[in-house]
Every structure is written in C-alpha cells, then in structure tokens.
Design an enzyme around this catalytic site. Structure first.
Site, PDB file in Angstrom:
ATOM      1  N   HIS A 106       4.870  -9.686   1.364  1.00  0.00           N
ATOM      2  CA  HIS A 106       5.520  -8.588   0.645  1.00  0.00           C
ATOM      3  C   HIS A 106       5.866  -7.483   1.636  1.00  0.00           C
ATOM      4  O   HIS A 106       5.670  -7.632   2.848  1.00  0.00           O
ATOM      5  CB  HIS A 106       4.648  -8.101  -0.517  1.00  0.00           C
ATOM      6  CG  HIS A 106       3.272  -7.648  -0.127  1.00  0.00           C
ATOM      7  ND1 HIS A 106       3.048  -6.633   0.770  1.00  0.00           N
ATOM      8  CD2 HIS A 106       2.043  -8.085  -0.506  1.00  0.00           C
ATOM      9  CE1 HIS A 106       1.758  -6.453   0.917  1.00  0.00           C
ATOM     10  NE2 HIS A 106       1.119  -7.325   0.160  1.00  0.00           N
ATOM     11  N   HIS A 120       3.253  -6.479   4.409  1.00  0.00           N
ATOM     12  CA  HIS A 120       3.187  -7.333   5.601  1.00  0.00           C
ATOM     13  C   HIS A 120       4.461  -7.171   6.433  1.00  0.00           C
ATOM     14  O   HIS A 120       4.434  -7.213   7.659  1.00  0.00           O
ATOM     15  CB  HIS A 120       3.082  -8.814   5.209  1.00  0.00           C
ATOM     16  CG  HIS A 120       2.037  -9.097   4.170  1.00  0.00           C
ATOM     17  ND1 HIS A 120       2.337  -9.629   2.946  1.00  0.00           N
ATOM     18  CD2 HIS A 120       0.708  -8.898   4.186  1.00  0.00           C
ATOM     19  CE1 HIS A 120       1.227  -9.778   2.250  1.00  0.00           C
ATOM     20  NE2 HIS A 120       0.214  -9.328   2.967  1.00  0.00           N
ATOM     21  N   CYS A 143     -17.665  -7.856  -2.121  1.00  0.00           N
ATOM     22  CA  CYS A 143     -16.367  -7.973  -2.783  1.00  0.00           C
ATOM     23  C   CYS A 143     -15.659  -9.172  -2.165  1.00  0.00           C
ATOM     24  O   CYS A 143     -15.342  -9.144  -0.971  1.00  0.00           O
ATOM     25  CB  CYS A 143     -15.527  -6.702  -2.599  1.00  0.00           C
ATOM     26  SG  CYS A 143     -13.823  -6.950  -3.144  1.00  0.00           S
ATOM     27  N   CYS A 167     -12.228  -8.333  -0.590  1.00  0.00           N
ATOM     28  CA  CYS A 167     -12.236  -7.689   0.742  1.00  0.00           C
ATOM     29  C   CYS A 167     -12.899  -8.623   1.746  1.00  0.00           C
ATOM     30  O   CYS A 167     -12.810  -8.413   2.940  1.00  0.00           O
ATOM     31  CB  CYS A 167     -13.056  -6.410   0.754  1.00  0.00           C
ATOM     32  SG  CYS A 167     -12.438  -5.075  -0.223  1.00  0.00           S
ATOM     33  N   CYS A 202     -14.697  -2.120  -6.735  1.00  0.00           N
ATOM     34  CA  CYS A 202     -14.078  -1.970  -5.415  1.00  0.00           C
ATOM     35  C   CYS A 202     -12.789  -1.164  -5.595  1.00  0.00           C
ATOM     36  O   CYS A 202     -11.932  -1.540  -6.398  1.00  0.00           O
ATOM     37  CB  CYS A 202     -13.775  -3.346  -4.833  1.00  0.00           C
ATOM     38  SG  CYS A 202     -12.523  -3.292  -3.553  1.00  0.00           S
ATOM     39  N   HIS A 241      -9.522  -3.238  -5.013  1.00  0.00           N
ATOM     40  CA  HIS A 241      -9.178  -4.381  -5.869  1.00  0.00           C
ATOM     41  C   HIS A 241      -9.515  -4.184  -7.334  1.00  0.00           C
ATOM     42  O   HIS A 241      -9.226  -5.062  -8.155  1.00  0.00           O
ATOM     43  CB  HIS A 241      -9.843  -5.654  -5.323  1.00  0.00           C
ATOM     44  CG  HIS A 241      -9.389  -5.973  -3.936  1.00  0.00           C
ATOM     45  ND1 HIS A 241     -10.117  -5.659  -2.815  1.00  0.00           N
ATOM     46  CD2 HIS A 241      -8.229  -6.522  -3.505  1.00  0.00           C
ATOM     47  CE1 HIS A 241      -9.445  -6.030  -1.750  1.00  0.00           C
ATOM     48  NE2 HIS A 241      -8.293  -6.552  -2.133  1.00  0.00           N
ATOM     49  N   LYS A 284       0.738   2.293  -6.766  1.00  0.00           N
ATOM     50  CA  LYS A 284       0.168   1.266  -5.911  1.00  0.00           C
ATOM     51  C   LYS A 284       0.878  -0.053  -6.210  1.00  0.00           C
ATOM     52  O   LYS A 284       1.146  -0.369  -7.363  1.00  0.00           O
ATOM     53  CB  LYS A 284      -1.321   1.144  -6.230  1.00  0.00           C
ATOM     54  CG  LYS A 284      -2.058   0.355  -5.210  1.00  0.00           C
ATOM     55  CD  LYS A 284      -3.539   0.337  -5.465  1.00  0.00           C
ATOM     56  CE  LYS A 284      -4.110  -0.768  -4.596  1.00  0.00           C
ATOM     57  NZ  LYS A 284      -5.494  -0.988  -4.720  1.00  0.00           N
ATOM     58  N   LYS A 286       0.606  -6.927  -8.474  1.00  0.00           N
ATOM     59  CA  LYS A 286       1.252  -7.973  -9.277  1.00  0.00           C
ATOM     60  C   LYS A 286       1.239  -7.569 -10.742  1.00  0.00           C
ATOM     61  O   LYS A 286       2.203  -7.799 -11.463  1.00  0.00           O
ATOM     62  CB  LYS A 286       0.506  -9.292  -9.091  1.00  0.00           C
ATOM     63  CG  LYS A 286       0.909 -10.011  -7.829  1.00  0.00           C
ATOM     64  CD  LYS A 286       0.312 -11.410  -7.815  1.00  0.00           C
ATOM     65  CE  LYS A 286       0.481 -12.030  -6.440  1.00  0.00           C
ATOM     66  NZ  LYS A 286      -0.513 -13.021  -6.125  1.00  0.00           N
TER      67      LYS A 286
HETATM   68  N1  MSP Z   1      -6.375 -11.032   7.112  1.00  0.00           N
HETATM   69  C1  MSP Z   1      -6.640  -9.656   7.280  1.00  0.00           C
HETATM   70  C2  MSP Z   1      -6.320  -9.217   8.693  1.00  0.00           C
HETATM   71  C3  MSP Z   1      -7.069  -9.942   9.770  1.00  0.00           C
HETATM   72  S1  MSP Z   1      -6.550  -9.432  11.348  1.00  0.00           S
HETATM   73  C4  MSP Z   1      -7.659 -10.076  12.408  1.00  0.00           C
HETATM   74  C5  MSP Z   1      -5.802  -8.821   6.299  1.00  0.00           C
HETATM   75  N2  MSP Z   1      -4.721  -9.416   5.808  1.00  0.00           N
HETATM   76  S2  MSP Z   1      -3.760  -8.791   4.688  1.00  0.00           S
HETATM   77  O1  MSP Z   1      -2.765  -9.796   4.462  1.00  0.00           O
HETATM   78  O2  MSP Z   1      -4.490  -8.355   3.573  1.00  0.00           O
HETATM   79  O3  MSP Z   1      -3.134  -7.503   5.270  1.00  0.00           O
HETATM   80  C6  MSP Z   1      -2.424  -7.514   6.440  1.00  0.00           C
HETATM   81  C7  MSP Z   1      -1.740  -6.211   6.748  1.00  0.00           C
HETATM   82  O4  MSP Z   1      -0.831  -5.835   5.725  1.00  0.00           O
HETATM   83  C8  MSP Z   1      -2.720  -5.066   6.941  1.00  0.00           C
HETATM   84  O5  MSP Z   1      -2.412  -4.411   8.151  1.00  0.00           O
HETATM   85  C9  MSP Z   1      -2.452  -4.184   5.767  1.00  0.00           C
HETATM   86  O6  MSP Z   1      -2.684  -2.863   6.089  1.00  0.00           O
HETATM   87  C10 MSP Z   1      -0.995  -4.450   5.478  1.00  0.00           C
HETATM   88  N3  MSP Z   1      -0.662  -4.099   4.101  1.00  0.00           N
HETATM   89  C11 MSP Z   1      -0.883  -4.815   2.973  1.00  0.00           C
HETATM   90  N4  MSP Z   1      -0.492  -4.047   1.894  1.00  0.00           N
HETATM   91  C12 MSP Z   1      -0.039  -2.848   2.299  1.00  0.00           C
HETATM   92  C13 MSP Z   1       0.528  -1.709   1.698  1.00  0.00           C
HETATM   93  N5  MSP Z   1       0.691  -1.592   0.389  1.00  0.00           N
HETATM   94  N6  MSP Z   1       0.920  -0.689   2.510  1.00  0.00           N
HETATM   95  C14 MSP Z   1       0.839  -0.791   3.876  1.00  0.00           C
HETATM   96  N7  MSP Z   1       0.346  -1.849   4.461  1.00  0.00           N
HETATM   97  C15 MSP Z   1      -0.201  -2.852   3.718  1.00  0.00           C
HETATM   98  O7  MSP Z   1      -6.130  -7.683   6.073  1.00  0.00           O
END
Ligand code: MSP
Length: 503
Positions: free
Chosen positions: A18, A21, A126, A129, A143, A146, A295, A298
C-alpha cells in the site's frame, strides 16, 4: 570507488503493498538513483519478511500453505515495485535458503560467545506487532497500533543479553556514530534508552512457521531477529554465495518508518556489536501518515494501493507527489484530491506547460535554425542557487524539498517568459534578444529535467531527448559538480503533452 548501501525494511507478507510501503520504497529508489548518478557504487536492498505467527495465521485463513502464500504476496510486492520503476539491486525474502543459513550462522556465533541463555518469559504478546508489549504501551488494554488485545504468553525461551549494550549504544547514538535522522527521533530513542534496557527473548516455542534455532530444534527464531539479519544476508556478509557483495557493509542508510525505529536503532546495533560486525552509519526514520485525516485501515476501506495512484497520475508524478507532500520526518496526510490539485498546478501547469510552450516558440520562431547563447547572468545565478539548494537537500535527506526546489526553476522560467514576452521581440525583429531569452529558458528546462531524474526518471528522459541527451547519469554528475550544462543540439518539433490535466 565510493560505495553506498541503502535498505528499505523488508515488508510483511500478511498485507499487499500500500501507500505506506510505497512511500518508503520510493524514497529509497530516489536516493539510490541519486548516489548512483554521482558514481557511487550503489546497492539498494528491499524484500519481504515472511515468517511468524501472523503470516501463518493469514495464510491459513486464505487456505494457503504458508510458503505458497508468501510466494503469492512477495510477487505482489515485486510487481508493485516494477510498476513504480523501483530499481532495486536485490529483492530478498526471509524464506530464501541463503538467508536462513545466514540467520543460523549469526545465532550460532552469539550462542558460542555466551550471549544467548535460556530463561522463562511471561508477558503480553501482540501477534500483529510480533512483540511483547508492556501494560503502559496499551490503550484501554489493547495494542494501540492494531486495536487488538494482546495474549498472555509464557514459555521457556532463549534470551539475548541486550542489557549489556545499553551504555555503548547510548554513546554511539549520542555522538552520531549511528546517525538517527531526524533529530527528534534521536532524542526519543535516547530518552527511552536512558530508562533502561532489558534482555530480550529471541526464540519462540509456539511459532512453527519460522527458522529453527540451530542449537535447539524445539525452538524457532524470533521474527524480528530473523528480519534484521536480512541486511547482512542481502549482501552475503558471511560469503555463502561466493560473491564480493559484502564489501558494501556497513550499511550507509537504513530507511524505515518511525514505528520500527527501536528495532533498528537499539536491537540491531546490539546484535551487530555482539557479532563483532561494524555498525550501520545512518537511520532515516520517516513519519506515519493518514489518508484524509484518518488512519489507513482495511475496515475503513481507505487503504491506497500504488496501482490506484499510478493509474491516476502516472508513475513519475506518483513518485514526485508522494515524497513532496510533507517533510520526511513528520506525520502527514494524503488526500487524493489534494494530490490532484498539486499535480495540475505543479506538473501540468508549471513544468509541462513550460516545455510545451518553449518548444512551440522554438518551432515557430527558429524552425531548424537555432544556435543557443550562453545563459545570461541572472539566469546563471538562478541555476547555481537552485543546484546548491538541491545538493544540500539531498545531503541532508530532506527529500520533500527537492521537487519544490526544482519547480522554483521552472516557475522562474515561466515568469521569465511573461516578463520578456518573446512574441513581442519576434514581432519587433529583435532576434538577438529573442535568442537570449529562449536560450535562458532552455537552460532552465534542461537543468530541471536533469535534476528531476532521480525522482521522475521517465519524464526526465523524455525532456532530455529534446536536447538529444542520452547519457543522463554522466550529465547529471557533471551538472552537480560544475553547475553548468551545454545545449548543443535540439529536437525542434511539436510537443506531446507531458502531464494531461486532471479534472
Ligand atoms: N517487517 C517489518 C520490518 C522488518 S525490517 C528488518 C515491518 N513491515 S511492515 O510491512 O509492517 O512495514 C514496513 C514499513 O512500512 C515500515 O517502515 C512502516 O513504517 C511503513 N508503513 C506502513 N504503514 C505506514 C503508514 N501508514 N505510514 C507510513 N509508513 C507506514 O514493519
């Protein structure tokens, strides 16, 4: 040769890609293109984080075997990055055998050094997390990230002697040996560290979809330890693949969201110190964002997928709009309507229109007979100050400023056209003056096209084609070093619209 090794987090496969990422990955791609163009030997690592209870649970819900589910979602990430022109050097998956082997090597080393011991742990966990949470961290018993109640969990685990590294990590962060950007985040981590640091459990008994602990098959590796080690396996640090990629270590930059800073700023350096591996140089932590003030979730149905943005704005504009919507370090908001407004104003009306009208004038006034002049003093000053600001912003990783800096140049050129009125000069047959004005505008266009290259590579290429410039990286580094470019040949022809206006 100078090197630059940068990483994104590896993304959980329980979710499709999304805008969150996408934001992190686009930032990394822009920085990778910038350093590569400046002739750094650049390595850009991204990938997917595929183990853990959460992934097992989601796979089951979807009637998939965990590995098949991982293959499926991991592929979605690859497709998204292809769509967005993300030029990564390697896409790592934590289910890659080579990664699993690296994790086992690292754990064995820690065990042999006596830095891992067995003990009981009981706490609230959690699973979303993938971590134990303290009562203080909860909001109404749930949490906060979540909105789910954590489960009470007790088991005999292996623990890593994290507490031993509190003082040394504190010093390294305080002295910027590990540079945490932005500064507020550094202070947050120092504040939290000064409260104390406890050993952490790094294995699980109950989680089966994970890497086995090499010295105890009954236990599996805690997913965060597994995940962090990707930064070493991604460049084959222990030379299992007989490559020479390990020369890229230490990482020059880990780009992450603020939610995972603790893991990167404290746990990761402690593991590396324990393994006697040099520490990463910088951690750039961006803020969290909302969509239309809410926020992203889904349940609310407001999750923005990269494809949606690309369909609306095209790849290049999506990249540009994403990174410039708010300063990198702070929390921000995305609204499609606001992005549309910015697209129309900054890209269609400003940059797009400038190129269109300038080449239109060239065709009308000069046909195939245009010999450009050197830039005038005032244009030259404008170009120099823009390039200087641009370089400073990149060096400080102030990415959100960069499109605005480059657009200040195209705004200047648009203003210059109005101010000098080339059509009047043409009518009055002041050809020398007209030549100067058009040349000045062309320098602005070519410079902005080069400066936009890391952010909007396709648009940049399209504009530079009009200047018969192919070797973009060469021209880019020359411009940044010498603050000037040449206009030799031009392709004078009717222009296509670079950015169609949106209604
Ligand atoms: N798998 C772990 C990271 C392990 S690194 C050794 C993880 N994955 S994640 O898919 O949940 O998130 C990855 C990245 O996406 C994080 O840097 C997170 O901050 C970013 N984001 C996910 N949702 C976000 C927002 N709504 N806003 C900004 N960044 C967000 O964490």
């Amino acid at each position: 040769m100078k090197k630059f090794y940068l990483t994104t987090p590896i993304y959980y496969v329980n979710d499709e890609p999304h805008i969150g990422h996408t934001y992190t990955t686009v930032i990394a791609d822009i920085l990778a293109r910038y350093f590569k163009s400046l002739k750094y030997n650049t390595f850009f690592l991204t990938g997917t984080d595929e183990h853990g209870a959460k992934v097992e649970e989601v796979a089951k819900k979807n009637n998939f075997e965990p590995k098949h589910y991982c293959d499926f979602i991991s592929q979605k990430f690859k497709q998204a990055w292809e769509l967005l022109d993300i030029n990564y050097s390697r896409f790592i998956r934590t289910t890659d055998p080579h990664h699993e082997q690296t994790v086992k090597i690292a754990l064995k080393k820690l065990y042999e050094k006596g830095l891992i011991y067995k003990s009981y742990y009981e706490g609230l966990y959690c699973i979303h997390c993938e971590k134990f949470v303290s009562k203080e961290e909860l909001a109404n018993g749930k949490c906060p990230d979540h909105n789910l109640e954590p489960i009470l969990h007790k088991e005999e685990n292996y623990f890593f002697r994290l507490s031993e590294y509190k003082d040394i990590i504190y010093k390294k962060i305080e002295s910027d040996e590990i540079l945490i950007l932005p500064l507020e985040r550094k202070n947050e981590i120092l504040g939290k560290l000064s409260l104390g640091l406890e050993d952490i459990s790094i294995s699980r008994k109950a989680v089966r979809w994970a890497i086995k602990i090499p010295f105890d098959e009954e236990q599996t590796v805690y997913v965060w330890v597994d995940a962090l080690i990707n930064y070493l396996s991604g460049i084959d640090y222990f030379k299992l693949e007989n490559s020479n990629l390990c020369e890229f270590w230490p990482a020059d930059l880990h780009i992450i969201g603020k939610d995972i800073l603790w893991f990167h700023a404290v746990i990761w350096p402690a593991l590396l110190l324990a393994l006697e591996v040099p520490l990463p140089k910088r951690i750039l932590s961006h803020g969290f964002f909302t969509v239309d003030g809410k926020k992203m979730s889904k349940t609310l149905g407001n999750v923005i997928k990269p494809k949606q943005l690309v369909e609306l704005f095209g790849v290049d504009a999506t990249r540009m709009l994403l990174i410039s919507n708010f300063p990198l370090g702070i929390d921000g908001d995305f609204s499609i309507n606001e992005l549309k407004e910015r697209y129309n104003k900054e890209l269609a009306d400003n940059l797009g229109n400038l190129v269109f009208r300038t080449f239109g004038m060239l065709e009308k006034y000069f046909k195939n007979n245009f010999s450009p002049k050197r830039p005038s003093y005032e244009t030259k000053q404008k170009l120099i100050s823009c390039i200087k600001d641009y370089k400073i912003s990149f060096e400080n990783f102030n990415l959100h400023k960069i499109p605005h800096i480059v657009l200040s140049l195209t705004s200047y050129a648009n203003w210059y056209i109005q101010f000098k009125s080339p059509w009047v000069l043409f009518k009055e047959n002041k050809i020398e003056e007209l030549l100067q004005v058009i040349s000045d505008i062309l320098y602005c266009i070519k410079t902005s096209a080069l400066l936009f290259y890391p952010i909007m590579p396709n648009i940049s290429k399209k504009i530079l084609k009009l200047f018969k410039t192919d070797n973009i990286e060469e021209n880019f580094s020359f411009l940044l070093e010498n603050f000037e470019i040449d206009i030799k040949e031009l392709k004078i022809e009717k222009q296509e619209i670079l950015f169609k206006k949106l209604i």
